[in-house]
Scaffold this active site. Structure first.
Site, PDB file in Angstrom:
ATOM      1  CG  LEU A  86      -4.911 -26.557   4.364  1.00 44.79           C
ATOM      2  CD1 LEU A  86      -5.419 -26.269   5.773  1.00 44.79           C
ATOM      3  CD2 LEU A  86      -4.315 -27.953   4.291  1.00 44.79           C
ATOM      4  N   GLY A  87      -7.747 -25.774   0.693  1.00 39.46           N
ATOM      5  CA  GLY A  87      -8.991 -25.996  -0.041  1.00 39.46           C
ATOM      6  C   GLY A  87     -10.162 -26.301   0.874  1.00 39.46           C
ATOM      7  CG  HIS A 137      -0.390   0.313   2.508  1.00 39.10           C
ATOM      8  ND1 HIS A 137      -0.104  -0.662   3.442  1.00 39.10           N
ATOM      9  CD2 HIS A 137      -0.027   1.487   3.086  1.00 39.10           C
ATOM     10  CE1 HIS A 137       0.400  -0.097   4.527  1.00 39.10           C
ATOM     11  NE2 HIS A 137       0.461   1.208   4.337  1.00 39.10           N
ATOM     12  CB  SER A 143       3.281   1.805   6.105  1.00 39.15           C
ATOM     13  OG  SER A 143       2.042   1.706   6.721  1.00 39.15           O
ATOM     14  CG  ASP A 146      -0.173  -3.991   2.678  1.00 40.58           C
ATOM     15  OD1 ASP A 146       0.090  -3.506   1.566  1.00 40.58           O
ATOM     16  OD2 ASP A 146      -0.397  -3.298   3.677  1.00 40.58           O
TER      17      ASP A 146
END
Length: 504
Positions: free
Chosen positions: A306-307, A138, A251, A168
């Protein structure tokens, strides 16, 4: 442009829904904090604080922050970004119907062209002496220009190697050698209550060091939003929470232990005012190191899944399902071609550990899986009818297979007498695009009657996204037997346009 703000706590579910808006969120309750990505710099507004007495934090005798601060500060940089008028112009246009844009004509265009560039800034951490720097996505997202100011005051232009909106994180490169670096630490070994330092450039105050403790681990605060075409949020959050002071501009900065080892990248704060109010959040180094390694090797992150569709076990669920523990993750359902289902897991199973690490929250599951790639195997411990079982799961990618995805180098193609060229990183960043195909030689091609002009960037043909020139050729060839297609795109100055192409 203001920093992003996010609802936190009781209103987190509202944040994930329709109340979201670009630029920030309205507080639904005055006493609810928000989670904010502390990126850009507000005007300085200094206030004297009263002296702390009985409540003052006491540092244990013999504890010394000097060694860590001296080791890390030279390797934390100030990241400065510039966003051109085209980006602001383009974002405004998306909110205005094309009819009104055409009605206002040149005066509308001239008004937006007069808007000057805006600036933003954050922090970054040098991890390689030849100029590789970690920051937050960002901080640099859609920036026209990126500049890095080193601790020794040198200013260098930076290029974007790659970024991962799901965590991010982003990787920059500057042309320099023999730079000071911060070494990776093991965030898995970090304990709640441990002293840490946050190093960055808050409020344009370069090379600032603050101290605090680890307040919590595995926090999911709903700030990372990376929604796919199916509406699924692919964001990965398992933040380290600290009370080290972090403010706008921090950040992308370093969170380190007292040895000066990098244990996290500072990313967000919980705040009602836009400034630090007691809590900050950092991406743990276990995720950072894997993401950055992927960006270097493949150009994009190799996400493993993992699904499963999951929920945390609580008292009500345990009572309803007769589960004899309040620990673990309950499997609600499986995705198509699920790795977990293939390994023998079933709906109603409760996952308690991944590779021997307890997982009691969805954030903990995300953190453990995010450090692996498709094709990697993990040991999963689970409960079925309250009996403990183990299985080995071969993780898969989003498509349900184990293939690794390497960024494909787009090449120019010729079709219908026109030439279609790939976009440069600078063009994509400037226009906020993640792909497209730029057309040239229109007047000598089959497309001369469409109204297109050289330089037009095709981003979509009918409902299909265009990421590279090969997509244009494939999609147009596939539409040769149809009555026509609609080509959508943008010009280099940000003007959106649509052109119908009939049957040839």
């Amino acid at each position: 442009m203001k920093p992003r703000q996010f609802m936190f706590g009781l209103v987190l579910s509202a944040v994930m829904g329709g109340s979201m808006a670009i630029g920030g969120y309205k507080l639904l309750e005055d006493d609810e904090p928000v989670v904010q990505a502390p990126q850009e710099q507000p005007a300085r507004n200094f206030r004297y604080s009263s002296l702390m007495r009985d409540s003052e934090v006491k540092v244990p005798e013999g504890l010394n922050f000097v060694t860590a601060a001296e080791a890390v500060t030279p390797a934390v940089v100030h990241v400065m970004t510039e966003y051109g008028a085209e980006l602001a112009q383009n974002s405004r246009r998306k909110e205005i119907d094309p009819f009104f844009r055409d009605f206002f004509g040149d005066s509308f265009e001239d008004y937006h062209r007069r808007q000057g560039p805006s600036m933003g800034s954050g922090s970054g951490v040098i991890i390689a002496s030849n100029g590789y720097i970690i920051t937050n996505n960002h901080v640099i997202d859609k920036a026209d220009k990126i500049k890095v100011v080193l601790d020794d005051k040198r200013e260098l232009s930076a290029t974007l190697v790659g970024a991962d909106p799901s965590t991010d994180l982003a990787l920059l490169k500057v042309n320099a050698d023999k730079l000071p670096t911060v070494r990776y630490g093991n965030s898995d070994n970090v304990r709640v209550g441990e002293w840490v330092l946050a190093v960055g450039n808050p409020l344009n105050l370069n090379s600032t060091v603050t101290a605090g403790i680890i307040s919590a681990k595995g926090r999911n605060v709903g700030i990372v939003q990376n929604v796919d075409a199916s509406g699924n949020n692919l964001g990965v959050e398992s933040f380290i929470q600290t009370d080290a002071a972090v403010n706008p501009g921090n950040s992308g900065g370093a969170l380190v232990n007292l040895n000066g080892d990098l244990i996290g990248i500072n990313t967000a704060i919980a705040t009602q005012t836009g400034s630090f109010a007691g809590y900050s959040f950092a991406v743990p180094s276990s995720i950072v190191s894997k993401v950055i390694d992927d960006l270097l090797k493949f150009g994009e992150v190799q996400r493993a899944f993992l699904g499963i569709s999951m929920r945390e076990v609580d008292a009500k669920l345990a009572e309803d399902k007769k589960i004899k523990t309040l620990n673990g993750i309950y499997i609600n359902d499986f995705s198509d071609n699920s790795a977990a289902k293939e390994a023998g897991l079933e709906k109603g199973d409760v996952i308690t550990q991944i590779n021997g690490v307890n997982v009691n929250t969805s954030a903990a599951v995300q953190e453990q899986v995010a450090r692996y790639r498709p094709g990697d195997k993990v040991k999963v411990t689970y409960l079925r009818d309250n009996d403990t079982k183990n299985t080995t799961v071969t993780l898969r990618n989003r498509m349900g297979d184990t293939n690794l995805v390497k960024r494909e180098l787009a090449k120019a193609v010729s079709y219908g007498g026109a030439k279609f060229e790939p976009l440069s990183k600078a063009e994509m960043t400037k226009l906020g695009l993640d792909g497209g195909a730029k057309i040239t030689n229109v007047k000598s091609s089959e497309f001369k009657s469409t109204g297109m002009v050289d330089g037009f960037i095709i981003t979509r043909i009918d409902k299909s996204k265009v990421e590279k020139p090969q997509d244009v050729e494939r999609l147009l060839k596939g539409a040769e037997d149809e009555s026509g297609v609609l080509v959508e795109g943008t010009y280099p100055d940000g003007r959106r346009a649509f052109y119908p192409i009939g049957r040839r």
